[in-house]
Scaffold this active site. Structure first.
Site, PDB file in Angstrom:
ATOM      1  N   ARG A  70       0.842  -1.193   0.000  1.00 58.73           N
ATOM      2  CA  ARG A  70       0.000   0.000   0.000  1.00 58.73           C
ATOM      3  C   ARG A  70       0.883   1.250   0.000  1.00 58.73           C
ATOM      4  O   ARG A  70       2.022   1.219   0.424  1.00 58.73           O
ATOM      5  CB  ARG A  70      -0.909   0.020   1.233  1.00 58.73           C
ATOM      6  CG  ARG A  70      -2.082  -0.954   1.152  1.00 58.73           C
ATOM      7  CD  ARG A  70      -2.992  -0.865   2.365  1.00 58.73           C
ATOM      8  NE  ARG A  70      -2.321  -1.322   3.560  1.00 58.73           N
ATOM      9  CZ  ARG A  70      -1.751  -0.549   4.474  1.00 58.73           C
ATOM     10  NH1 ARG A  70      -1.800   0.776   4.364  1.00 58.73           N
ATOM     11  NH2 ARG A  70      -1.146  -1.068   5.515  1.00 58.73           N
ATOM     12  N   TYR A 198      -1.494  -3.484  -7.028  1.00 59.43           N
ATOM     13  CA  TYR A 198      -1.227  -4.259  -5.818  1.00 59.43           C
ATOM     14  C   TYR A 198      -2.354  -4.219  -4.782  1.00 59.43           C
ATOM     15  O   TYR A 198      -2.861  -3.149  -4.443  1.00 59.43           O
ATOM     16  CB  TYR A 198       0.061  -3.758  -5.157  1.00 59.43           C
ATOM     17  CG  TYR A 198       0.500  -4.696  -4.061  1.00 59.43           C
ATOM     18  CD1 TYR A 198       1.259  -5.821  -4.371  1.00 59.43           C
ATOM     19  CD2 TYR A 198       0.093  -4.509  -2.755  1.00 59.43           C
ATOM     20  CE1 TYR A 198       1.616  -6.716  -3.388  1.00 59.43           C
ATOM     21  CE2 TYR A 198       0.449  -5.395  -1.759  1.00 59.43           C
ATOM     22  CZ  TYR A 198       1.211  -6.498  -2.085  1.00 59.43           C
ATOM     23  OH  TYR A 198       1.557  -7.396  -1.111  1.00 59.43           O
ATOM     24  N   LYS A 207      -9.685  -2.510   1.472  1.00 56.64           N
ATOM     25  CA  LYS A 207      -9.439  -1.378   2.361  1.00 56.64           C
ATOM     26  C   LYS A 207     -10.182  -0.116   1.916  1.00 56.64           C
ATOM     27  O   LYS A 207     -10.698   0.640   2.746  1.00 56.64           O
ATOM     28  CB  LYS A 207      -7.928  -1.102   2.459  1.00 56.64           C
ATOM     29  CG  LYS A 207      -7.140  -2.271   3.070  1.00 56.64           C
ATOM     30  CD  LYS A 207      -7.630  -2.587   4.435  1.00 56.64           C
ATOM     31  CE  LYS A 207      -7.166  -3.860   5.096  1.00 56.64           C
ATOM     32  NZ  LYS A 207      -5.815  -4.272   5.134  1.00 56.64           N
ATOM     33  N   HIS A 227     -10.734  -2.656  11.273  1.00 59.70           N
ATOM     34  CA  HIS A 227      -9.620  -3.493  10.791  1.00 59.70           C
ATOM     35  C   HIS A 227      -9.382  -4.595  11.822  1.00 59.70           C
ATOM     36  O   HIS A 227      -8.410  -4.551  12.577  1.00 59.70           O
ATOM     37  CB  HIS A 227      -8.388  -2.599  10.624  1.00 59.70           C
ATOM     38  CG  HIS A 227      -7.236  -3.243   9.912  1.00 59.70           C
ATOM     39  ND1 HIS A 227      -5.937  -2.820  10.086  1.00 59.70           N
ATOM     40  CD2 HIS A 227      -7.166  -4.249   9.016  1.00 59.70           C
ATOM     41  CE1 HIS A 227      -5.122  -3.546   9.322  1.00 59.70           C
ATOM     42  NE2 HIS A 227      -5.850  -4.429   8.670  1.00 59.70           N
ATOM     43  N   SER A 249      -1.491  -3.670  10.263  1.00 59.44           N
ATOM     44  CA  SER A 249      -1.089  -4.520   9.145  1.00 59.44           C
ATOM     45  C   SER A 249       0.175  -5.301   9.494  1.00 59.44           C
ATOM     46  O   SER A 249       1.124  -4.744  10.055  1.00 59.44           O
ATOM     47  CB  SER A 249      -0.835  -3.656   7.916  1.00 59.44           C
ATOM     48  OG  SER A 249      -1.999  -2.914   7.621  1.00 59.44           O
ATOM     49  N   CYS A 251       0.611  -7.532  11.756  1.00 60.75           N
ATOM     50  CA  CYS A 251       0.834  -7.670  13.195  1.00 60.75           C
ATOM     51  C   CYS A 251       0.077  -8.849  13.782  1.00 60.75           C
ATOM     52  O   CYS A 251      -0.196  -8.884  14.991  1.00 60.75           O
ATOM     53  CB  CYS A 251       0.486  -6.372  13.909  1.00 60.75           C
ATOM     54  SG  CYS A 251       1.660  -5.063  13.561  1.00 60.75           S
ATOM     55  N   LYS A 253      -3.053 -10.702  12.659  1.00 61.77           N
ATOM     56  CA  LYS A 253      -4.488 -11.026  12.611  1.00 61.77           C
ATOM     57  C   LYS A 253      -4.752 -12.385  11.960  1.00 61.77           C
ATOM     58  O   LYS A 253      -5.463 -13.217  12.512  1.00 61.77           O
ATOM     59  CB  LYS A 253      -5.275  -9.934  11.861  1.00 61.77           C
ATOM     60  CG  LYS A 253      -5.379  -8.617  12.615  1.00 61.77           C
ATOM     61  CD  LYS A 253      -6.207  -7.580  11.876  1.00 61.77           C
ATOM     62  CE  LYS A 253      -5.666  -7.229  10.516  1.00 61.77           C
ATOM     63  NZ  LYS A 253      -4.280  -6.730  10.502  1.00 61.77           N
ATOM     64  N   THR A 254      -4.195 -12.596  10.767  1.00 63.44           N
ATOM     65  CA  THR A 254      -4.456 -13.864  10.070  1.00 63.44           C
ATOM     66  C   THR A 254      -4.003 -15.032  10.930  1.00 63.44           C
ATOM     67  O   THR A 254      -4.708 -16.039  11.059  1.00 63.44           O
ATOM     68  CB  THR A 254      -3.732 -13.886   8.707  1.00 63.44           C
ATOM     69  OG1 THR A 254      -4.177 -12.759   7.944  1.00 63.44           O
ATOM     70  CG2 THR A 254      -4.036 -15.163   7.933  1.00 63.44           C
ATOM     71  N   ASP A 276      -9.377  -9.997   8.654  1.00 68.20           N
ATOM     72  CA  ASP A 276      -8.864  -8.646   8.376  1.00 68.20           C
ATOM     73  C   ASP A 276      -9.876  -7.530   8.633  1.00 68.20           C
ATOM     74  O   ASP A 276      -9.499  -6.475   9.106  1.00 68.20           O
ATOM     75  CB  ASP A 276      -8.377  -8.574   6.921  1.00 68.20           C
ATOM     76  CG  ASP A 276      -7.451  -7.398   6.661  1.00 68.20           C
ATOM     77  OD1 ASP A 276      -6.509  -7.192   7.449  1.00 68.20           O
ATOM     78  OD2 ASP A 276      -7.673  -6.662   5.678  1.00 68.20           O
ATOM     79  N   ASN A 364       6.537  -8.271   2.030  1.00 64.03           N
ATOM     80  CA  ASN A 364       5.077  -8.098   1.956  1.00 64.03           C
ATOM     81  C   ASN A 364       4.467  -8.981   0.862  1.00 64.03           C
ATOM     82  O   ASN A 364       3.431  -8.652   0.299  1.00 64.03           O
ATOM     83  CB  ASN A 364       4.716  -6.630   1.719  1.00 64.03           C
ATOM     84  CG  ASN A 364       3.225  -6.357   1.920  1.00 64.03           C
ATOM     85  OD1 ASN A 364       2.606  -6.923   2.831  1.00 64.03           O
ATOM     86  ND2 ASN A 364       2.652  -5.516   1.075  1.00 64.03           N
ATOM     87  N   SER A 365       5.134 -10.097   0.548  1.00 65.52           N
ATOM     88  CA  SER A 365       4.522 -11.021  -0.419  1.00 65.52           C
ATOM     89  C   SER A 365       3.257 -11.594   0.199  1.00 65.52           C
ATOM     90  O   SER A 365       3.152 -11.729   1.434  1.00 65.52           O
ATOM     91  CB  SER A 365       5.504 -12.125  -0.797  1.00 65.52           C
ATOM     92  OG  SER A 365       6.003 -12.762   0.352  1.00 65.52           O
ATOM     93  N   ARG A 366       2.301 -11.907  -0.651  1.00 66.98           N
ATOM     94  CA  ARG A 366       0.956 -12.252  -0.160  1.00 66.98           C
ATOM     95  C   ARG A 366       0.393 -13.467  -0.880  1.00 66.98           C
ATOM     96  O   ARG A 366       0.732 -13.739  -2.030  1.00 66.98           O
ATOM     97  CB  ARG A 366       0.011 -11.072  -0.417  1.00 66.98           C
ATOM     98  CG  ARG A 366       0.381  -9.790   0.319  1.00 66.98           C
ATOM     99  CD  ARG A 366      -0.375  -9.663   1.612  1.00 66.98           C
ATOM    100  NE  ARG A 366       0.145  -8.587   2.459  1.00 66.98           N
ATOM    101  CZ  ARG A 366      -0.435  -8.228   3.599  1.00 66.98           C
ATOM    102  NH1 ARG A 366      -1.539  -8.816   4.008  1.00 66.98           N
ATOM    103  NH2 ARG A 366       0.095  -7.277   4.342  1.00 66.98           N
TER     104      ARG A 366
END
Ligand code: GTP
Ligand code: SPV
Ligand code: MN
Length: 585
Positions: A70, A198, A207, A227, A249, A251, A253-254, A276, A364-366
């Site tokens: 982001r 992205y 978001k 969030h 972000s 930190c 959650k998932t 999320d 930050n790969s997703r």
């Protein structure tokens, strides 16, 4: 295909007139359509097929190296009045922003196809859900939106029935960071995004809609768009409580939402409602009910392994899109701390892997996967009523100061606890990684209006009900002198959740301190952990001098919002300050 909704038809026509695509496709959301997008992207090289045997239907996407996260500095809230966006947002006058964007969007889809994606955030039959339509020239966005939201024909039917929807226009543009903008026009329920392909910049349902625009709508309509993950915790006795957690972000959650409890919590069942985003509504029963507006996960890849998050790891074995991961010699996706004994040969940029140059996977790969892949996906996630929330837990990534867990004294104090959250920035956004900043309720990058008004909105719930969730704060990220994490985290976080539930059900006492209620050291079960009692004491202590500095910093932060800052928060802070003062004396 087209639509019976005139406003939608007209807006699509106008957008096409400006962007000048070669053709227009209305997305129906079918699997065939998804497969068509994939085939097209395989042909153009936008997607690479991964090892079909080990990872059936999995693909790798390499985004432009300048487009990997982001971009908060290029994200704007263009409300009519600057004050309404607040010091927490970048603001641009909507007239000026529109002019700028009209120029950038002019002809930007020439030679491309324009996709119209109707979507519904939340269960399709829920009154709590909201509609949107994203127009995009990116097949990657279409494929990812198919996983992340309920898109296509059922959503279009809902729009035609209700008549309302949030508008989002996205174009990948030419990926020039100088011409990249993510702009929100809350009064018009409109999002315009250009120059990035992205995640949160481009999948506008996430978001941009479900937080920035939805938070604005939620304020006018009396609910909350947050969030937060949502998880179910079922005890061996069969009692289920749902908790929602707001962590910034990257930190945790998932990971927390899919937690696998340690051995001695055998018989406990954790289920994921969402990882999320959480929309909260106060019902007649006085409780806050939550839905997850999404239907998939756009999760952080590095650090995900069989031990840290087995459920996520399982999710990634089939039908997943990997963005910016590395690759092994036999074409399996690879990332740092995958811990599978394999070696990467290619990095996320597509270059031969060289640890001297950088990691194999971008930090930050997703991954993008359907929530249905999650072995512990909660069936309640599709319930139109949502789930009742027993506790809300704020958190952040802090080396020092913030204890492992504490409980707010009441709703007003809890709103201050949320409002004064701070956290180290992460790779989820460009710039600043590692620096501590205020991130109230983990919403710093996502609140679509003035934070002072947002805090005031949170405070309005207090007097409305005596059955609101209890409010807590956690910190999994305290470090010792050697820089090592003091708390093992991941599945072991269950031990802290167990204390939270014991507080919710009134089963355990706590210590009153100036900052809130802390656990008695023996009330957090550390059996089987390599954590000493001294470490637990450190994790559960309140350093008065450090907290006095913190109170000062929070006070300065609240003052940034001037006269709009709710007096209640200042009063709550003053109480903490004087309680610290008497401890120091
Ligand atoms: P967004 O998708 O950006 O909103 O992130 P998130 O809050 O869902 O974070 P996620 O669960 O993906 O975790 C981000 C990173 O933190 C990963 O690299 C995890 O391995 C790491 N992490 C998650 N939980 C813990 C924990 O309890 N302790 C420690 N030390 N690291 C954790
Ligand atoms: C976050 O940054 O909080 C995310 C990823 O969840 S993104 O979709 O890019 O916002
Ligand atoms: Mn997030």
């Amino acid at each position: 295909m087209s639509t019976t909704n005139d406003a939608l038809a007209k807006w699509v026509e106008e957008t096409a007139a400006l962007t000048k695509p070669d053709n227009i496709v209305w997305c129906d959301g079918s699997d065939e359509e998804y497969n068509r997008m994939v085939d097209m992207m395989l042909e153009s090289g936008t997607l690479l097929k991964l090892n079909e045997e080990t990872h059936p239907n999995c693909y790798l996407h390499r985004s432009d190296p300048s487009d990997v996260a982001r971009v908060e500095h290029l994200t704007f809230v263009c409300s009519k009045n600057e004050e309404d966006a607040g010091p927490n947002n970048h603001w641009m006058d909507p007239v000026e922003a529109t002019k700028k964007l009209d120029e950038l969007f002019d002809g930007c889809m020439q030679g491309r196809t324009m996709y119209v994606i109707p979507y519904c955030m939340g269960p399709i039959d829920s009154p709590l859900s909201r509609n949107g339509v994203e127009i995009t020239d990116s097949p990657y966005v279409v494929a990812n939106m198919k996983i992340m939201a309920r898109i296509g024909t059922p959503a279009l039917k809902r729009i035609e029935k209700e008549g309302t929807f949030v508008k989002g226009v996205h174009s990948t543009g030419d990926l020039d960071p100088e011409k990249r903008f993510i702009m929100h026009f809350p009064e018009e329920l409109l999002i315009r995004s250009i120059g990035s392909g992205y995640g949160g910049n481009a999948l506008l349902g996430k978001k941009c809609h479900a937080l920035r625009i939805a938070s604005w709508q939620a304020r006018t309509e009396g609910w909350l768009a947050e969030h937060m993950l949502i998880m179910g915790l079922e005890s061996p006795e069969g009692e289920t409580h749902y908790v929602a957690c707001a962590f910034p972000s990257a930190c945790g959650k998932t990971n927390l939402a899919m937690l696998i409890p340690p051995e001695q919590y055998n018989g406990w069942k954790v289920t994921t409602v969402g990882d999320d985003i959480c929309w909260l509504h106060l019902r007649e029963d006085g409780r806050l009910w939550a839905i997850n507006p999404e239907s998939g996960y756009f999760g952080v890849i590095p650090g995900t392994n069989e031990w840290s998050n087995k459920n996520a790891y399982e999710c990634l074995k089939s039908d997943a899109i990997f963005t910016n991961a590395g690759v092994t010699a036999d074409n399996q996706p690879w990332w740092e701390d995958k811990d599978d004994g394999m070696e990467p040969v290619t990095d996320w940029k597509g270059n031969p892997y060289d640890p001297e140059v950088g990691p194999a996977a971008h930090p930050n790969s997703r991954f993008t996967v359907s929530a249905k892949n999650n072995p512990v996906y909660s069936p309640m996630a599709d319930d139109p009523n949502g789930v009742p929330i027993s506790a809300i837990i704020f958190g952040g990534r802090r080396k020092e100061l913030a204890p492992l867990v504490y409980e707010a004294k009441d709703w007003e104090h809890g709103v201050l606890v949320g409002a004064s959250c701070a956290s180290e920035m992460t790779a989820a956004a460009i710039g600043g990684a590692g620096q501590v900043r205020r991130d109230p309720m983990a919403m710093k990058p996502f609140c679509g209006y003035n934070f002072a008004d947002y805090f005031a909105h949170w405070l309005t719930f207090g007097p409305k009900s005596d059955k609101l969730p209890k409010l807590f704060h956690v910190n999994w990220f305290r470090r010792d002198q050697d820089g090592k994490f003091m708390w093992p985290g991941f599945g072991e976080n269950m031990r802290v959740l167990a204390w939270v539930l014991d507080r919710v059900t009134g089963k355990v006492d706590a210590r009153e301190t100036p900052i809130g209620y802390l656990p008695n050291v023996d009330d957090i079960d550390i059996e089987g952990l390599d954590v000493s009692k001294e470490t637990m004491e450190a994790l559960l202590s309140v350093n008065v001098a450090q907290w006095q500095d913190e109170v000062q910093a929070i006070s300065e932060y609240l003052d940034e919002f001037g006269a709009r800052t709710p007096q209640t928060l200042k009063d709550e802070l003053a109480k903490i300050s004087s309680a610290l003062q008497s401890k120091a004396a």
